[in-house]
Design a protein around this motif. Sequence first.
Motif, PDB file in Angstrom:
ATOM      1  N   ALA A 105     -16.131  20.198  20.167  1.00 29.66           N
ATOM      2  CA  ALA A 105     -17.509  20.054  21.139  1.00 29.66           C
ATOM      3  C   ALA A 105     -18.263  21.132  20.333  1.00 29.66           C
ATOM      4  O   ALA A 105     -19.504  20.798  20.168  1.00 29.66           O
ATOM      5  CB  ALA A 105     -17.309  20.507  22.538  1.00 29.66           C
ATOM      6  N   ARG A 106     -17.945  22.319  20.102  1.00 31.42           N
ATOM      7  CA  ARG A 106     -18.596  23.504  19.660  1.00 31.42           C
ATOM      8  C   ARG A 106     -19.158  23.261  18.153  1.00 31.42           C
ATOM      9  O   ARG A 106     -20.225  23.492  17.711  1.00 31.42           O
ATOM     10  CB  ARG A 106     -17.708  24.820  19.811  1.00 31.42           C
ATOM     11  CG  ARG A 106     -18.553  26.141  19.405  1.00 31.42           C
ATOM     12  CD  ARG A 106     -17.638  27.084  19.827  1.00 31.42           C
ATOM     13  NE  ARG A 106     -16.730  27.403  19.067  1.00 31.42           N
ATOM     14  CZ  ARG A 106     -15.454  27.387  19.725  1.00 31.42           C
ATOM     15  NH1 ARG A 106     -15.040  27.235  20.919  1.00 31.42           N
ATOM     16  NH2 ARG A 106     -14.147  27.526  18.773  1.00 31.42           N
ATOM     17  N   HIS A 107     -18.319  22.367  17.589  1.00 30.43           N
ATOM     18  CA  HIS A 107     -18.612  22.245  15.945  1.00 30.43           C
ATOM     19  C   HIS A 107     -19.186  20.821  15.774  1.00 30.43           C
ATOM     20  O   HIS A 107     -19.158  20.304  14.710  1.00 30.43           O
ATOM     21  CB  HIS A 107     -17.484  22.706  15.286  1.00 30.43           C
ATOM     22  CG  HIS A 107     -17.238  24.031  14.973  1.00 30.43           C
ATOM     23  ND1 HIS A 107     -18.073  24.831  14.241  1.00 30.43           N
ATOM     24  CD2 HIS A 107     -16.507  24.860  15.823  1.00 30.43           C
ATOM     25  CE1 HIS A 107     -17.836  26.167  14.598  1.00 30.43           C
ATOM     26  NE2 HIS A 107     -16.728  26.118  15.394  1.00 30.43           N
ATOM     27  N   GLN A 108     -19.394  20.024  16.904  1.00 35.46           N
ATOM     28  CA  GLN A 108     -19.796  18.796  16.742  1.00 35.46           C
ATOM     29  C   GLN A 108     -18.890  17.792  16.206  1.00 35.46           C
ATOM     30  O   GLN A 108     -19.391  17.060  15.185  1.00 35.46           O
ATOM     31  CB  GLN A 108     -21.330  18.511  16.170  1.00 35.46           C
ATOM     32  CG  GLN A 108     -22.492  19.040  16.935  1.00 35.46           C
ATOM     33  CD  GLN A 108     -22.819  20.688  17.079  1.00 35.46           C
ATOM     34  OE1 GLN A 108     -22.969  21.142  15.900  1.00 35.46           O
ATOM     35  NE2 GLN A 108     -22.811  21.227  18.221  1.00 35.46           N
ATOM     36  N   GLU A 166     -17.071  14.010   8.272  1.00 36.52           N
ATOM     37  CA  GLU A 166     -17.347  14.204   9.768  1.00 36.52           C
ATOM     38  C   GLU A 166     -16.016  15.027  10.372  1.00 36.52           C
ATOM     39  O   GLU A 166     -16.265  15.634  11.519  1.00 36.52           O
ATOM     40  CB  GLU A 166     -17.611  12.920  10.541  1.00 36.52           C
ATOM     41  CG  GLU A 166     -18.753  12.089   9.787  1.00 36.52           C
ATOM     42  CD  GLU A 166     -18.990  10.643  10.562  1.00 36.52           C
ATOM     43  OE1 GLU A 166     -18.426  10.437  11.712  1.00 36.52           O
ATOM     44  OE2 GLU A 166     -19.401   9.722   9.783  1.00 36.52           O
TER      45      GLU A 166
END
Length: 429
Positions: free
Chosen positions: A121-124, A255
Amino acid sequence: MKAGKTSSHAMKLLVVGSGGREHALAWCLAKAQGLQKVFVAPGNAGTAGEHELENVPLTDIDALADFAQQQNVQLTVVGPEAPLAAGIVNVFRARGLRIFGPTKEAAQLESSKDFAKRFMARHQIPTARFQTFSEPAAAHAYVDQQGAPIVVKADGLAAGKGVVVAQNVTEAHAAIDRMLDNSSAGGRIVIEEFLEGEEASFMVMVDGKNVLPLASSQDHKRIGDGDSGPNTGGMGAYSPAPVVTPEVHARAMREIIMPTVRGMAADGIPYTGFLYAGLMVGKDGSVKTVEFNCRLGDPETQPIMMRLKSDLYTLLDHAVAGRLDEIEANWDRRVALGVVLAAADYPDTPRLGDVVIGLPKNQDDCRIFHAGTSERDGQLVTSGGRVFCVTTLSDNVKQAQKRAYDVIVGIHFDGMQYRRDIGHRALNR
């Protein structure tokens, strides 16, 4: 001691673990130039029977480090997740020993689902929506609100079996009660959205900064044909996986893998070792992370090692030196396919001690990697849930599949169970 002089040129390596993945790694490492010996700790009956391999009855981390120092081991490779989560890499490095794997801190990507999800979540990094719970009431309320299908995961290590894909809310509620009751879940669970698509195993080597992708693969998690029944550690696998097209490969690297490696470094926990991203590939070619493992998959390693044409030691040597950008891996163009033979009552409480008969000799295009085997009174007996992985190399999936099942016909132990459709997704494409 004069012997020290000559043996200093002959290389010794150590593989930590006792399963099919470790047998395949050790077998592959045994091809290295200038090799004297590959130690496998603790190993199994298969590694005991191979010429350049030697089993060492050790599992304690300090004892393993002592052994590596005494034997002047050039490089240690860790197979399973438990020693990584327990900090084997930290201990070896503190003693100046070369070892390939993530530190205890970096291994949290696997040892804590909550850590991994918050990191993504923090690093997308694309993954399923989630929430973490330690209170049953809140977890039950969340499931009622979200509906099913929904996925319930134990936060801690559960040997590939801490995941329930609940098709209805009743199953989800039962999973919550079971996991939050159970101390091994770490008193925490992660509940996440159900992802549609096809799963693939995407494994790479990481040296802290650079990444070397390994061949793609796909495993079959459920015990029964047609992907039915409970989840297991894996009932078979094949490589390459057609679902991992060049486009999907590029997206996974861009990604998921590279942002993970950069994100860990940015968070002050540089990642070294094998990194396994379970991918969910959508119909539109999108990729999401199902989970991370901080080691190679089992049974995917067996087909992947069958296809590796490069010298595995050279790849690992570059990785430990932080020079993965200087090397590439070469792969056999053929398809490798592995079928797991499992013990009676696997995955619940596998029965141990059944005598094995009819194992054929290994050949270039067919190897039997041992997983849960040991020797008793001169006989080969089962000693784990997954007993063997019969792994073949052939021009296409259909031929590799036929070859594996032809070989399996001759192998017997009481209660032996296996899937008869390994590779079905590739054949249906």
